[in-house]
Scaffold this motif. Structure first.
Motif, PDB file in Angstrom:
ATOM      1  N   LEU A  78      46.092  56.733  39.803  1.00 33.68           N
ATOM      2  CA  LEU A  78      44.676  57.076  39.913  1.00 33.68           C
ATOM      3  C   LEU A  78      43.990  56.992  38.548  1.00 33.68           C
ATOM      4  O   LEU A  78      44.282  57.753  37.634  1.00 33.68           O
ATOM      5  N   SER A  79      43.058  56.057  38.458  1.00 34.35           N
ATOM      6  CA  SER A  79      42.398  55.805  37.178  1.00 34.35           C
ATOM      7  C   SER A  79      40.954  56.292  37.140  1.00 34.35           C
ATOM      8  O   SER A  79      40.398  56.442  36.058  1.00 34.35           O
ATOM      9  N   ASN A  80      40.350  56.534  38.285  1.00 36.67           N
ATOM     10  CA  ASN A  80      38.952  56.937  38.328  1.00 36.67           C
ATOM     11  C   ASN A  80      38.821  58.396  37.895  1.00 36.67           C
ATOM     12  O   ASN A  80      39.283  59.305  38.584  1.00 36.67           O
ATOM     13  N   PRO A  81      38.178  58.640  36.750  1.00 37.36           N
ATOM     14  CA  PRO A  81      38.074  60.018  36.245  1.00 37.36           C
ATOM     15  C   PRO A  81      37.335  60.959  37.200  1.00 37.36           C
ATOM     16  O   PRO A  81      37.689  62.124  37.308  1.00 37.36           O
ATOM     17  N   ALA A  82      36.330  60.451  37.896  1.00 39.90           N
ATOM     18  CA  ALA A  82      35.572  61.310  38.822  1.00 39.90           C
ATOM     19  C   ALA A  82      36.442  61.742  39.995  1.00 39.90           C
ATOM     20  O   ALA A  82      36.416  62.915  40.399  1.00 39.90           O
ATOM     21  N   ILE A  83      37.222  60.819  40.548  1.00 36.27           N
ATOM     22  CA  ILE A  83      38.107  61.173  41.660  1.00 36.27           C
ATOM     23  C   ILE A  83      39.207  62.104  41.169  1.00 36.27           C
ATOM     24  O   ILE A  83      39.540  63.093  41.833  1.00 36.27           O
ATOM     25  N   ARG A  84      39.755  61.834  39.995  1.00 36.00           N
ATOM     26  CA  ARG A  84      40.774  62.734  39.425  1.00 36.00           C
ATOM     27  C   ARG A  84      40.206  64.151  39.307  1.00 36.00           C
ATOM     28  O   ARG A  84      40.859  65.124  39.677  1.00 36.00           O
ATOM     29  N   GLN A  85      38.987  64.262  38.814  1.00 38.09           N
ATOM     30  CA  GLN A  85      38.365  65.568  38.637  1.00 38.09           C
ATOM     31  C   GLN A  85      38.156  66.258  39.982  1.00 38.09           C
ATOM     32  O   GLN A  85      38.430  67.450  40.120  1.00 38.09           O
ATOM     33  N   GLU A  86      37.675  65.513  40.983  1.00 38.16           N
ATOM     34  CA  GLU A  86      37.427  66.107  42.298  1.00 38.16           C
ATOM     35  C   GLU A  86      38.717  66.628  42.940  1.00 38.16           C
ATOM     36  O   GLU A  86      38.668  67.587  43.703  1.00 38.16           O
ATOM     37  N   TRP A  87      39.839  65.997  42.653  1.00 36.78           N
ATOM     38  CA  TRP A  87      41.127  66.442  43.194  1.00 36.78           C
ATOM     39  C   TRP A  87      41.787  67.492  42.291  1.00 36.78           C
ATOM     40  O   TRP A  87      42.856  68.005  42.619  1.00 36.78           O
ATOM     41  N   GLY A  88      41.174  67.776  41.157  1.00 38.74           N
ATOM     42  CA  GLY A  88      41.749  68.763  40.245  1.00 38.74           C
ATOM     43  C   GLY A  88      42.887  68.208  39.417  1.00 38.74           C
ATOM     44  O   GLY A  88      43.710  68.954  38.886  1.00 38.74           O
ATOM     45  N   ILE A  89      42.941  66.909  39.302  1.00 38.89           N
ATOM     46  CA  ILE A  89      43.978  66.253  38.487  1.00 38.89           C
ATOM     47  C   ILE A  89      43.433  66.153  37.070  1.00 38.89           C
ATOM     48  O   ILE A  89      42.460  65.451  36.812  1.00 38.89           O
ATOM     49  N   GLU A  90      44.045  66.887  36.217  1.00 40.20           N
ATOM     50  CA  GLU A  90      43.581  66.954  34.832  1.00 40.20           C
ATOM     51  C   GLU A  90      43.798  65.611  34.134  1.00 40.20           C
ATOM     52  O   GLU A  90      44.761  64.905  34.418  1.00 40.20           O
TER      53      GLU A  90
END
Length: 149
Positions: A130-142
């Motif tokens: 997962l490279s998309n920072p917005a999607i990472r943030q929405e899933w709580g992936i730091e």
């Protein structure tokens, strides 16, 4: 690894093929033997074990989407052909279900639940890709969570 990613690419090519008039390239097929399946599962287990807790629900949701795509494909001849034929689709379904069992096991070992989808998915990216920072943030992936593999 991912035959699942390949599915999405092929389906996208197929949908674009009707617009351009060109047929997509054939997907080379080699049967999913027990040995090959176990190799795929071993690699998958290693990647799951390296995931953060926040990455596992994403991976669960990602697999659910791919399983739904494969199930849809299994009932439509044209989609089966794009993916390499009915046996290839059956092998991919089997492998995806095995991957789901691995995610379920890893979630359980960590005392987590699969949960419901809470954010969008990147169609071609496993949790560790997962490279998309917005999607990472929405899933709580730091941002500092490791991307194994």
């Amino acid at each position: 690894m991912s035959y699942l990613r390949e599915i999405m690419v092929r389906l996208r090519e197929r949908s674009g093929a009707s617009d351009s008039g060109h047929e997509p390239l054939a997907v080379p097929y080699s049967p999913l033997t027990e040995r090959v399946l176990e190799e795929h599962l071993q690699t998958y287990r290693e990647r799951l074990q390296a995931c953060s807790d926040a990455m596992l629900p994403y991976e669960w949701a990602w697999l659910e989407d791919h399983l739904a795509t494969l199930q849809l494909s299994s009932g439509q001849q044209a989609m089966q052909n794009v993916l390499g034929g009915p046996q290839r689709v059956a092998d991919l379904l089997r492998e995806t279900r095995c991957f789901q069992a691995e995610v379920r096991g890893e979630l359980s070992r960590r005392g987590l639940e699969p949960g419901n989808r809470t954010a969008p998915l990147a169609a071609q990216e496993h949790a560790w890709e997962l490279s998309n920072p917005a999607i990472r943030q929405e899933w709580g992936i730091e941002p500092a969570d490791p991307l194994p593999g």
